[in-house]
Design a protein around this motif. Structure first.
Motif, short mmCIF file in Angstrom:
data_model
loop_
_atom_site.label_atom_id
_atom_site.label_comp_id
_atom_site.label_asym_id
_atom_site.label_seq_id
_atom_site.Cartn_x
_atom_site.Cartn_y
_atom_site.Cartn_z
N SER A 117 8.29 -3.47 -13.84
CA SER A 117 8.01 -2.08 -13.46
C SER A 117 8.25 -1.89 -11.97
N GLY A 118 8.57 -0.66 -11.58
CA GLY A 118 8.71 -0.32 -10.17
C GLY A 118 7.43 -0.62 -9.40
N PHE A 119 6.33 -0.69 -10.12
CA PHE A 119 5.03 -1.10 -9.61
C PHE A 119 5.14 -2.42 -8.84
N TRP A 229 8.65 12.20 -2.83
CA TRP A 229 9.21 11.22 -3.76
C TRP A 229 8.18 10.89 -4.85
N ARG A 230 6.93 10.69 -4.45
CA ARG A 230 5.88 10.37 -5.44
C ARG A 230 5.78 11.49 -6.47
N HIS A 233 8.90 11.56 -8.71
CA HIS A 233 8.89 10.42 -9.63
C HIS A 233 7.92 10.67 -10.78
N VAL A 240 10.29 11.71 -19.12
CA VAL A 240 10.95 10.64 -19.88
C VAL A 240 9.99 9.93 -20.85
N GLY A 246 2.49 2.62 -18.63
CA GLY A 246 3.65 2.10 -17.92
C GLY A 246 4.00 0.70 -18.39
N GLY A 248 4.46 -1.60 -16.46
CA GLY A 248 3.71 -2.48 -15.54
C GLY A 248 2.25 -2.61 -15.94
N SER A 250 -0.08 -0.06 -16.17
CA SER A 250 -1.01 0.99 -15.72
C SER A 250 -1.08 2.09 -16.78
N GLY A 252 0.14 4.81 -16.53
CA GLY A 252 1.38 5.60 -16.47
C GLY A 252 1.24 6.77 -15.52
N TYR A 255 -2.02 7.10 -13.60
CA TYR A 255 -2.14 6.27 -12.40
C TYR A 255 -1.32 6.87 -11.25
C1 HEM Z 1 12.95 6.07 -16.65
C2 HEM Z 1 12.65 5.94 -15.38
C3 HEM Z 1 11.30 5.53 -14.88
C4 HEM Z 1 10.10 5.51 -15.53
C5 HEM Z 1 9.78 5.93 -16.97
C6 HEM Z 1 9.13 5.02 -14.57
C7 HEM Z 1 7.79 4.85 -14.85
C8 HEM Z 1 6.85 4.36 -13.99
C9 HEM Z 1 5.46 4.15 -14.29
C10 HEM Z 1 4.82 4.50 -15.62
C11 HEM Z 1 4.87 3.62 -13.20
C12 HEM Z 1 3.39 3.21 -13.07
C13 HEM Z 1 3.25 1.72 -13.06
C14 HEM Z 1 3.43 1.08 -14.43
O1 HEM Z 1 4.57 0.74 -14.79
O2 HEM Z 1 2.44 0.91 -15.15
C15 HEM Z 1 5.88 3.50 -12.19
C16 HEM Z 1 5.67 3.03 -10.91
C17 HEM Z 1 6.64 2.97 -9.95
N1 HEM Z 1 7.98 3.25 -10.11
FE1 HEM Z 1 8.84 4.07 -11.70
N2 HEM Z 1 9.74 4.78 -13.37
C18 HEM Z 1 11.07 5.06 -13.51
C19 HEM Z 1 12.04 4.96 -12.54
C20 HEM Z 1 11.84 4.50 -11.27
C21 HEM Z 1 12.85 4.38 -10.27
C22 HEM Z 1 14.33 4.75 -10.42
C23 HEM Z 1 12.25 3.86 -9.17
C24 HEM Z 1 12.96 3.52 -7.90
C25 HEM Z 1 12.69 2.45 -7.21
C26 HEM Z 1 10.85 3.66 -9.48
C27 HEM Z 1 9.92 3.14 -8.62
C28 HEM Z 1 8.59 3.01 -8.92
C29 HEM Z 1 7.62 2.55 -7.93
C30 HEM Z 1 7.89 2.18 -6.49
C31 HEM Z 1 6.39 2.53 -8.59
C32 HEM Z 1 5.04 2.16 -7.97
C33 HEM Z 1 4.38 3.44 -7.44
C34 HEM Z 1 3.01 3.20 -6.85
O3 HEM Z 1 2.31 2.25 -7.23
O4 HEM Z 1 2.61 4.01 -5.98
N3 HEM Z 1 10.65 4.08 -10.77
N4 HEM Z 1 7.08 3.96 -12.68
#
Ligand code: HEM
Length: 281
Positions: A117-119, A229-230, A233, A240, A246, A248, A250, A252, A255
């Motif tokens: 995860s991006g997490f 950005w937050r 996103h 989506v 998520g 990761g 969380s 989703g 969080y």
């Molecule tokens: C289909 C596209 C995406 C989906 C469904 C998605 C979903 C999520 C979800 C649900 C989380 C919460 C943590 C977890 O996974 O439980 C997360 C966190 C995050 N994602 Fe995405 N994401 C996507 C695309 C992206 C892209 C393109 C980036 C670019 C780097 C990104 C960067 C991050 C970051 C940095 C976090 C951590 C945020 C924080 O903790 O403040 N994500 N994402």
């Protein structure tokens, strides 16, 4: 091996576009996990990789911004903060590219990504830490990744960009105390209040300190772009995957909404509430 030897081995002719930029290596780094490869997984990987490259550039800029501020060069630091802001605008706009992926397309390969995860993006976390958004709780994501953990611990131990900014203010005679890393909540609140008064004075006397004022405006814009950005996103995430958890682990989108209040320069936001009306030209 030096940079030259890696990209341009001796006896291999003149440097070319491809060899200089390592294009063959770069374009061989997209390893799909879906089988047969899902069309949209290529997009998913390339968009994330592009973010990581920009995160690398942002960290590179922040290191120099901190050095410039510590050397007293407010205008030069502000120019590089403005560069970061332009990069961040690209990062916000780029969310729309991944949003062209339908929920069906993503669900077709999403399970294969668990628990990635991006997490876990160490560079995103480094960016937050360098900006003084310092939640050490995220370090547990890197228990088996020594290199990332050490880099993040290094960022946590180093003075973040806001500290360099307030040191600049102190050099100009403002009462803007440093924030010790181990300050408790009461001490933190008192220091923050004094700092809000300092930046309020800066804005009231902006003609006399125009370089610091311009720097402060650039820094709040950097903070704003991170917030945008937050927001962008989390809206994309809802579009989506809706309310799913998520990859990761969380909750989703739930969080992600809790992160929207995070600020690198809370004092610059607060001064807008407390400042008095002032003549401006
Ligand atoms: C289909 C596209 C995406 C989906 C469904 C998605 C979903 C999520 C979800 C649900 C989380 C919460 C943590 C977890 O996974 O439980 C997360 C966190 C995050 N994602 Fe995405 N994401 C996507 C695309 C992206 C892209 C393109 C980036 C670019 C780097 C990104 C960067 C991050 C970051 C940095 C976090 C951590 C945020 C924080 O903790 O403040 N994500 N994402």
């Amino acid at each position: 091996m030096s940079f030259d030897e890696k990209t341009h081995p001796p006896g291999q002719g003149a440097v070319s576009y491809g060899s200089y930029l390592c294009v063959p290596q770069l374009t061989s780094l997209q390893q799909l996990v879906s089988e047969p490869g899902h069309h949209d997984e290529m997009l998913f990987i390339i968009v994330h990789q592009t973010y990581e490259l920009w995160f690398k550039q942002l960290l590179h800029e922040l290191d120099t911004i901190g050095e410039m501020m510590r050397a007293g060069h407010a205008l030069a630091a502000g120019r590089l903060v403005n560069r970061c802001v332009e990069i961040q605008k690209v990062l916000v706009r780029q969310v729309a590219v991944i949003e062209t992926m339908t929920p069906m397309d993503f669900l077709a390969f999403r399970d294969k990504l668990q628990p990635a995860s991006g997490f876990q993006s160490a560079q995103f976390r480094e960016f937050e830490y360098a900006l003084g958004i310092r939640d050490a709780g995220y370090l547990k994501n890197y228990e088996s990744d020594n290199e990332s953990r050490e880099r993040l611990e290094g960022r946590l131990a180093a003075p973040p960009v806001p500290e360099a900014f307030f040191a600049l203010l102190r050099d100009r005679g403002f009462d803007a105390p440093p924030l010790p890393l181990d300050a408790d909540d009461d001490a933190r609140a008192a220091i923050r209040e004094t700092r809000v008064a300092a930046v309020s004075r800066l804005y009231a006397e902006f003609e006399a300190h125009y370089d610091l004022f311009m720097l402060a405006e650039a820094l709040i814009e950097m903070d704003q772009q991170l917030m945008l950005w937050r927001q962008r996103h989390v809206v994309m995430v809802e579009r989506v995957i809706g309310g799913r958890r998520g990859t990761g682990g969380s909750s989703g989108a739930g969080y992600l909404k809790t992160t929207l209040e995070k600020r690198a320069f809370p004092e610059l936001w607060d001064l807008r509430t407390s400042m008095s009306v002032h003549h401006s030209y």
